[in-house]
Design an enzyme around this catalytic site. Structure first.
Site, PDB file in Angstrom:
ATOM      1  N   GLU A   1      40.988 -60.341  31.191  1.00  0.00           N
ATOM      2  CA  GLU A   1      39.565 -60.096  31.417  1.00  0.00           C
ATOM      3  C   GLU A   1      38.684 -61.158  30.766  1.00  0.00           C
ATOM      4  O   GLU A   1      37.578 -61.416  31.221  1.00  0.00           O
ATOM      5  CB  GLU A   1      39.164 -58.716  30.878  1.00  0.00           C
TER       6      GLU A   1
ATOM      7  N   HIS B   1      46.604 -55.749  24.867  1.00  0.00           N
ATOM      8  CA  HIS B   1      47.176 -55.308  26.149  1.00  0.00           C
ATOM      9  C   HIS B   1      48.320 -54.339  25.880  1.00  0.00           C
ATOM     10  O   HIS B   1      49.015 -54.473  24.878  1.00  0.00           O
ATOM     11  CB  HIS B   1      47.699 -56.506  26.955  1.00  0.00           C
TER      12      HIS B   1
HETATM   13  N1  ACO Z   1      40.141 -55.119  19.466  1.00  0.00           N
HETATM   14  C1  ACO Z   1      40.411 -54.656  18.243  1.00  0.00           C
HETATM   15  N2  ACO Z   1      41.493 -53.934  17.946  1.00  0.00           N
HETATM   16  C2  ACO Z   1      42.356 -53.678  18.929  1.00  0.00           C
HETATM   17  C3  ACO Z   1      42.138 -54.143  20.234  1.00  0.00           C
HETATM   18  C4  ACO Z   1      40.977 -54.902  20.489  1.00  0.00           C
HETATM   19  N3  ACO Z   1      40.695 -55.383  21.702  1.00  0.00           N
HETATM   20  N4  ACO Z   1      43.146 -53.748  21.016  1.00  0.00           N
HETATM   21  C5  ACO Z   1      43.974 -53.026  20.237  1.00  0.00           C
HETATM   22  N5  ACO Z   1      43.492 -52.981  18.969  1.00  0.00           N
HETATM   23  C6  ACO Z   1      44.096 -52.339  17.835  1.00  0.00           C
HETATM   24  C7  ACO Z   1      43.824 -50.842  17.839  1.00  0.00           C
HETATM   25  O1  ACO Z   1      42.641 -50.537  17.183  1.00  0.00           O
HETATM   26  C8  ACO Z   1      45.043 -50.309  17.148  1.00  0.00           C
HETATM   27  O2  ACO Z   1      44.871 -50.489  15.765  1.00  0.00           O
HETATM   28  P1  ACO Z   1      45.443 -49.394  14.702  1.00  0.00           P
HETATM   29  O3  ACO Z   1      46.924 -49.377  14.926  1.00  0.00           O
HETATM   30  O4  ACO Z   1      45.015 -49.940  13.373  1.00  0.00           O
HETATM   31  O5  ACO Z   1      44.794 -48.099  15.088  1.00  0.00           O
HETATM   32  C9  ACO Z   1      46.154 -51.256  17.590  1.00  0.00           C
HETATM   33  O6  ACO Z   1      45.512 -52.475  17.948  1.00  0.00           O
HETATM   34  C10 ACO Z   1      46.932 -50.735  18.796  1.00  0.00           C
HETATM   35  O7  ACO Z   1      46.002 -50.259  19.763  1.00  0.00           O
HETATM   36  P2  ACO Z   1      46.426 -49.378  21.044  1.00  0.00           P
HETATM   37  O8  ACO Z   1      45.227 -48.628  21.547  1.00  0.00           O
HETATM   38  O9  ACO Z   1      47.654 -48.594  20.769  1.00  0.00           O
HETATM   39  O10 ACO Z   1      46.793 -50.501  22.053  1.00  0.00           O
HETATM   40  P3  ACO Z   1      47.038 -50.291  23.583  1.00  0.00           P
HETATM   41  O11 ACO Z   1      48.156 -51.176  23.919  1.00  0.00           O
HETATM   42  O12 ACO Z   1      47.165 -48.899  23.998  1.00  0.00           O
HETATM   43  O13 ACO Z   1      45.645 -50.800  24.197  1.00  0.00           O
HETATM   44  C11 ACO Z   1      44.042 -51.956  25.449  1.00  0.00           C
HETATM   45  C12 ACO Z   1      45.555 -51.751  25.170  1.00  0.00           C
HETATM   46  C13 ACO Z   1      43.441 -50.633  25.986  1.00  0.00           C
HETATM   47  C14 ACO Z   1      43.889 -53.039  26.511  1.00  0.00           C
HETATM   48  C15 ACO Z   1      43.346 -52.371  24.134  1.00  0.00           C
HETATM   49  O14 ACO Z   1      43.935 -53.542  23.637  1.00  0.00           O
HETATM   50  C16 ACO Z   1      41.842 -52.536  24.313  1.00  0.00           C
HETATM   51  O15 ACO Z   1      41.109 -51.553  24.220  1.00  0.00           O
HETATM   52  N6  ACO Z   1      41.344 -53.802  24.548  1.00  0.00           N
HETATM   53  C17 ACO Z   1      39.926 -54.035  24.734  1.00  0.00           C
HETATM   54  C18 ACO Z   1      39.484 -53.731  26.162  1.00  0.00           C
HETATM   55  C19 ACO Z   1      40.010 -54.741  27.158  1.00  0.00           C
HETATM   56  O16 ACO Z   1      40.009 -55.953  26.936  1.00  0.00           O
HETATM   57  N7  ACO Z   1      40.480 -54.208  28.304  1.00  0.00           N
HETATM   58  C20 ACO Z   1      41.077 -55.015  29.372  1.00  0.00           C
HETATM   59  C21 ACO Z   1      42.594 -54.939  29.314  1.00  0.00           C
HETATM   60  S1  ACO Z   1      43.378 -55.950  30.518  1.00  0.00           S
HETATM   61  C22 ACO Z   1      43.393 -54.996  31.944  1.00  0.00           C
HETATM   62  O17 ACO Z   1      43.287 -53.810  31.922  1.00  0.00           O
HETATM   63  C23 ACO Z   1      43.528 -55.666  33.278  1.00  0.00           C
END
Ligand code: ACO
Length: 379
Positions: free
Chosen positions: A320, A265
């Site tokens: 989610e 998140h």
């Molecule tokens: N699975 C695996 N790795 C992840 C995940 C995940 N779900 N989420 C983040 N990471 C990793 C990224 O790959 C990144 O790794 P790196 O630094 O080695 O490149 C690191 O964690 C940081 O990722 P960011 O993209 O900077 O995290 P951000 O806070 O922007 O992303 C998000 C948040 C979009 C929700 C992300 O966690 C994600 O894509 N989750 C999966 C989709 C999901 O569950 N969406 C629903 C969110 S809740 C809502 O919107 C109501």
């Protein structure tokens, strides 16, 4: 006539280096003050008007929570039955193709509703109540029309969530089902200055009407980076199939650079309090999806592997993950999940519309220009 400079007058060129701060995605920028909800990412807390989400889910109803968000006051026993859908909206919905995305149908319905309402400025709590009570009826009407069934009139004896399920399915839901979806609506009602809420505030700030603000918000929520991934959680679990395959499937997914749906998140570094509340709801449902036990076992494996791979960035379960079993458990099809989220978020969107209007200032950020300096057209 205003004085305008002659075409060939010398101009003061803007500075070539613009040193004002720029934050892509507005990350870290404070763009509003709000007394509605606190999203505390460090401690994993979500408060509506100061009340913790866990308490509101256990002891409140969506109608009470919506009233709290709109007025700041807790009014126990508040009711909000679904409202009737104006004929002009039903006609509009009949014209949509049956394979239209439910979010598109809901956005269209809100737009048509706005055209029937003569909505005045400033927006009022009664406008917020009317729109929040209208949208579930409109989505249910589309849900029936696309199956070749006639829309049903709302039953005023039913509260909003029960009334939505009744108008969608043609029968009154059992108490456990209604309670589970009501809890989901409470959890989804408000979440700070997310993209759709910001959109609603921007539209309101131009002194446009509440229906336009909510249309824009639905459009923003529809995007896959915001509208959530609960249907992808269902796909993910069906691909995993059994707890024994979780470790291998998750490892292969992360090795490919793909993400686990329902984890991570932008704000929360602790366990998302909404996921905790919805897990309790899902586990206490009479009719649960068969894969709920699998989801719980897969979650443990996923959290362990994510912690091993990202020791410095806590990646926890998000809302989610447990929204999926609740929404499927109450009988909604995965293509309806985002629009159910939109119905729940109406209370928060419209509360922000009221708050924005009460201390309004046109939202007009600045931009760093990166194009060419002034030049003449080629001869
Ligand atoms: N699975 C695996 N790795 C992840 C995940 C995940 N779900 N989420 C983040 N990471 C990793 C990224 O790959 C990144 O790794 P790196 O630094 O080695 O490149 C690191 O964690 C940081 O990722 P960011 O993209 O900077 O995290 P951000 O806070 O922007 O992303 C998000 C948040 C979009 C929700 C992300 O966690 C994600 O894509 N989750 C999966 C989709 C999901 O569950 N969406 C629903 C969110 S809740 C809502 O919107 C109501």
């Amino acid at each position: 006539m205003t004085d305008s400079p002659p075409f060939d007058a010398p101009i003061a060129e803007p500075p070539t280096t613009d040193t004002r701060p720029y934050s892509p995605g507005l990350e870290g920028v404070v763009a509003a003050e709000s007394a509605i909800g606190l999203v505390d990412g460090i401690n994993g807390r979500l408060l509506y008007r100061g009340y913790p989400i866990g308490q509101l889910v256990r002891e409140g109803s969506y109608a009470e929570v919506a009233e709290l968000l709109w007025t700041g006051e807790w009014h126990p026993g508040t009711r909000l039955p679904c409202a009737a859908v104006p004929l002009a909206v039903i006609r509009t919905l009949r014209e949509l193709p049956s394979d239209a995305v439910p979010m598109d149908a809901l956005r269209t319905a809100v737009s048509a509703w706005g055209a029937t309402q003569k909505l005045t400025w400033p927006p009022t709590p009664d406008q917020a109540r009317a729109l929040t009570a209208f949208s579930p009826s409109a989505l249910a009407a589309f849900g029936r029309l696309r199956r070749g069934l006639e829309p049903l009139d709302p039953d005023p004896s039913l509260d909003l969530v029960e009334g939505f399920l009744y108008q969608l399915n043609g029968e009154r839901p059992d108490a456990g089902t209604a309670r589970a979806l009501d809890a989901y609506f409470v959890v989804g009602a408000e979440h700070g200055l997310n993209a759709s809420t910001f959109t609603a505030r921007i539209i309101t700030a131009t002194r446009s009407d509440i229906a336009s603000a909510v249309c824009g918000a639905i459009g923003a929520l529809k995007g896959p980076l915001h509208g959530g991934a609960p249907s992808e959680v269902v796909d993910q679990l069906s691909q995993i199939g059994s707890p024994e395959r979780a470790e291998e499937w998750i490892t292969a997914t992360l090795d490919r650079g793909d993400r686990l749906m329902g984890f991570g998140h932008r704000v929360y570094r602790a366990y998302d309090p909404r996921a905790a509340a919805l897990r309790t709801v899902a586990e206490s449902m009479d009719v649960k999806p068969t894969w709920l036990d699998l989801a719980i076992q897969v979650e443990d494996v996923a959290l362990r592997i994510l912690a091993e791979r990202h020791p410095d960035r806590p990646l926890k379960t998000n809302v989610e993950y447990y929204a999926a079993p609740v929404l499927q458990g109450v009988g909604l099809t995965p293509d309806m999940f985002p629009s159910a989220f939109a119905l729940a978020r109406h209370a928060g969107w419209t509360a922000h519309v009221l708050e924005q209007a009460a201390a309004n200032r046109l939202i007009r950020p600045d931009m760093r220009y990166t194009g060419p300096q002034q030049r003449d057209l080629p001869v």
